[in-house]
Enzyme design. Structure first.
Site, PDB file in Angstrom:
ATOM      1  N   LYS A  73      -6.597  -5.989  15.260  1.00 30.24           N
ATOM      2  CA  LYS A  73      -7.583  -4.939  15.560  1.00 30.24           C
ATOM      3  C   LYS A  73      -9.037  -5.424  15.465  1.00 30.24           C
ATOM      4  CE  LYS A  73      -4.847  -0.855  14.414  1.00 30.24           C
ATOM      5  NZ  LYS A  73      -4.772   0.396  13.641  1.00 30.24           N
ATOM      6  N   ASP A 109      -7.613   5.865  16.753  1.00 31.38           N
ATOM      7  CA  ASP A 109      -6.986   6.383  15.520  1.00 31.38           C
ATOM      8  C   ASP A 109      -7.790   7.542  14.931  1.00 31.38           C
ATOM      9  OD1 ASP A 109      -4.829   4.657  15.464  1.00 31.38           O
ATOM     10  OD2 ASP A 109      -5.836   3.163  14.220  1.00 31.38           O
TER      11      ASP A 109
HETATM   12  P1  NDP Z   1      -4.449  -0.719   5.151  1.00 31.45           P
HETATM   13  O1  NDP Z   1      -3.486  -1.707   4.603  1.00 31.45           O
HETATM   14  O2  NDP Z   1      -5.652  -1.189   5.887  1.00 31.45           O
HETATM   15  O3  NDP Z   1      -4.970   0.221   3.941  1.00 31.45           O
HETATM   16  C1  NDP Z   1      -4.074   0.790   3.021  1.00 31.45           C
HETATM   17  C2  NDP Z   1      -4.825   1.727   2.081  1.00 31.45           C
HETATM   18  O4  NDP Z   1      -3.848   2.350   1.241  1.00 31.45           O
HETATM   19  C3  NDP Z   1      -5.820   1.039   1.173  1.00 31.45           C
HETATM   20  O5  NDP Z   1      -6.906   1.877   0.931  1.00 31.45           O
HETATM   21  C4  NDP Z   1      -5.001   0.835  -0.114  1.00 31.45           C
HETATM   22  O6  NDP Z   1      -5.794   0.784  -1.285  1.00 31.45           O
HETATM   23  C5  NDP Z   1      -4.215   2.118  -0.126  1.00 31.45           C
HETATM   24  N1  NDP Z   1      -2.982   2.032  -0.933  1.00 31.45           N
HETATM   25  C6  NDP Z   1      -1.813   1.450  -0.581  1.00 31.45           C
HETATM   26  N2  NDP Z   1      -0.917   1.585  -1.577  1.00 31.45           N
HETATM   27  C7  NDP Z   1      -1.535   2.261  -2.572  1.00 31.45           C
HETATM   28  C8  NDP Z   1      -1.127   2.732  -3.850  1.00 31.45           C
HETATM   29  N3  NDP Z   1       0.101   2.517  -4.305  1.00 31.45           N
HETATM   30  N4  NDP Z   1      -2.022   3.409  -4.609  1.00 31.45           N
HETATM   31  C9  NDP Z   1      -3.272   3.648  -4.150  1.00 31.45           C
HETATM   32  N5  NDP Z   1      -3.720   3.225  -2.933  1.00 31.45           N
HETATM   33  C10 NDP Z   1      -2.861   2.555  -2.169  1.00 31.45           C
HETATM   34  O7  NDP Z   1      -3.575   0.244   6.054  1.00 31.45           O
HETATM   35  P2  NDP Z   1      -4.097   1.214   7.227  1.00 31.45           P
HETATM   36  O8  NDP Z   1      -5.316   1.915   6.765  1.00 31.45           O
HETATM   37  O9  NDP Z   1      -4.148   0.481   8.511  1.00 31.45           O
HETATM   38  O10 NDP Z   1      -2.883   2.234   7.361  1.00 31.45           O
HETATM   39  C11 NDP Z   1      -2.629   3.203   6.344  1.00 31.45           C
HETATM   40  C12 NDP Z   1      -1.514   4.115   6.815  1.00 31.45           C
HETATM   41  O11 NDP Z   1      -1.961   4.873   7.928  1.00 31.45           O
HETATM   42  C13 NDP Z   1      -0.258   3.359   7.285  1.00 31.45           C
HETATM   43  O12 NDP Z   1       0.854   3.924   6.655  1.00 31.45           O
HETATM   44  C14 NDP Z   1      -0.197   3.629   8.772  1.00 31.45           C
HETATM   45  O13 NDP Z   1       1.134   3.786   9.215  1.00 31.45           O
HETATM   46  C15 NDP Z   1      -0.937   4.952   8.898  1.00 31.45           C
HETATM   47  N6  NDP Z   1      -1.557   5.145  10.205  1.00 31.45           N
HETATM   48  C16 NDP Z   1      -1.201   6.259  10.894  1.00 31.45           C
HETATM   49  C17 NDP Z   1      -1.763   6.501  12.124  1.00 31.45           C
HETATM   50  C18 NDP Z   1      -1.352   7.724  12.862  1.00 31.45           C
HETATM   51  O14 NDP Z   1      -1.735   7.857  14.035  1.00 31.45           O
HETATM   52  N7  NDP Z   1      -0.628   8.634  12.243  1.00 31.45           N
HETATM   53  C19 NDP Z   1      -2.742   5.584  12.736  1.00 31.45           C
HETATM   54  C20 NDP Z   1      -3.077   4.462  11.893  1.00 31.45           C
HETATM   55  C21 NDP Z   1      -2.485   4.252  10.683  1.00 31.45           C
HETATM   56  P3  NDP Z   1      -6.456  -0.600  -1.796  1.00 31.45           P
HETATM   57  O15 NDP Z   1      -7.695  -0.812  -0.942  1.00 31.45           O
HETATM   58  O16 NDP Z   1      -6.772  -0.330  -3.214  1.00 31.45           O
HETATM   59  O17 NDP Z   1      -5.417  -1.668  -1.599  1.00 31.45           O
END
Ligand code: NDP
Length: 284
Positions: A73, A109
């Site tokens: 991306k 998104d």
């Molecule tokens: P990233 O890996 O870029 O970010 C993940 C985020 O989740 C970070 O802020 C991370 O925190 C947080 N996180 C993960 N696990 C935990 C936990 N156990 N406790 C607290 N915080 C947590 O992923 P994306 O942002 O790209 O995607 C996130 C979700 O969004 C995915 O599941 C994806 O499928 C979904 N999505 C859905 C879309 C839709 O159209 N419905 C479109 C795009 C994405 P930290 O920074 O602390 O690691």
């Protein structure tokens, strides 16, 4: 006699996901068929090292556009001619569109989420909390800021990532944003209108994983949204509905970002019901 038909096929493609069972491919191809377009949407797995060649291939083969997913991306931007305003601010592209001789990067998104939110409330003047500061939170918060949200709060486990997103919103988008470090259960303040889980917590197969939010702080007048499309009915949304909140699931967001991409590629407003039904077949 067989009905005469054109065999000219326009193609969109998606980079970066395994080829098998791509839900977006199913959703978009159902919409092509429904609208009588003899187009294809192909799923092509491209390595990081080959991304530049893949984009040059798109140009050479006259693709109308495509989607790209993690890990492409951000890296894809330098292979495109330009981005639209919000993708430029986010520094991430998930949708490529051929405009004349140019390949232009968009990010659908966040726009998909804003379209979902508008089915329940106008974002203008709203106080919105996003849990998470990854790619999805980045896209959603920039679009919410551009759509007129009054206040955006980023709640994230990693302080560095959360602060960086709040800084981006404040300094580059011009929307003062607050960062709150996520420790223990987050209590939703009484002035918040919309709470969004923009983390990956709850995604299959970890469907019972808990988003650390104090459930008794979910008021009935709060809108609670989740980005997780698989499964669409997450634990957070079930808890929120039990508290009387209105909810938005990640399937709606996925359909809406597909609708926006489809419109950009074809100029046609697709029927979202056809696309939603296709995804529901996959995600239930
Ligand atoms: P990233 O890996 O870029 O970010 C993940 C985020 O989740 C970070 O802020 C991370 O925190 C947080 N996180 C993960 N696990 C935990 C936990 N156990 N406790 C607290 N915080 C947590 O992923 P994306 O942002 O790209 O995607 C996130 C979700 O969004 C995915 O599941 C994806 O499928 C979904 N999505 C859905 C879309 C839709 O159209 N419905 C479109 C795009 C994405 P930290 O920074 O602390 O690691």
């Amino acid at each position: 006699m067989p009905t005469p038909r054109s065999f000219k096929q326009e193609i969109t493609c998606v980079f970066g996901q395994p080829v098998a069972e791509n839900p977006t491919q199913l959703m978009i191809e159902r919409a092509f068929a429904h609208h009588g377009l003899d187009w294809r949407y192909l799923t092509l797995e491209v390595s990081t090292a080959d991304l530049g060649d893949a984009i040059r291939g798109m140009r050479a083969m006259g693709f109308r556009g495509g989607n790209c997913t993690i890990p492409h991306k951000v890296a894809v931007i330098r292979h495109l001619d330009r981005t639209n305003e919000s993708a430029g601010l986010m520094g991430a592209v998930n949708c490529i569109v051929r405009e004349g001789r140019e390949l232009v990067g968009y990010n659908t998104d966040g726009q998909g989420f804003v379209a979902s939110l508008r089915t329940l409330a106008d974002p203008v003047g709203k106080s919105i909390v996003l849990l998470g500061a990854g790619g999805a939170a980045r896209a959603m918060s920039v679009e919410l800021a551009l759509a007129g949200a009054a206040k955006i709060t980023i709640v994230n486990r990693s302080a560095e990532r959360g602060r960086e997103l709040a800084k981006l919103l404040t300094e580059r988008v011009g929307k003062p944003a607050e960062f709150v470090e996520w420790r223990g259960d987050y209590r939703v303040p009484a002035d918040v209108d919309v709470l969004v889980n923009a983390t990956s917590i709850g995604l299959f197969p970890d469907i019972d994983a808990r988003v650390n939010v104090a459930i008794d702080s979910l008021r009935p007048d709060l809108i609670v949204a989740d980005v997780i499309p698989n499964p669409p009915q997450t634990r957070l949304l079930r808890d929120a509905r039990a508290r009387g909140c209105r909810t938005l699931d990640g399937l709606g967001m996925l359909v809406n970002q597909g609708v926006i991409g489809f419109r950009l590629w074809t100029g046609i407003d697709p029927d979202p019901r056809v696309m939603h039904a296709a995804l529901q077949e996959v995600f239930g």
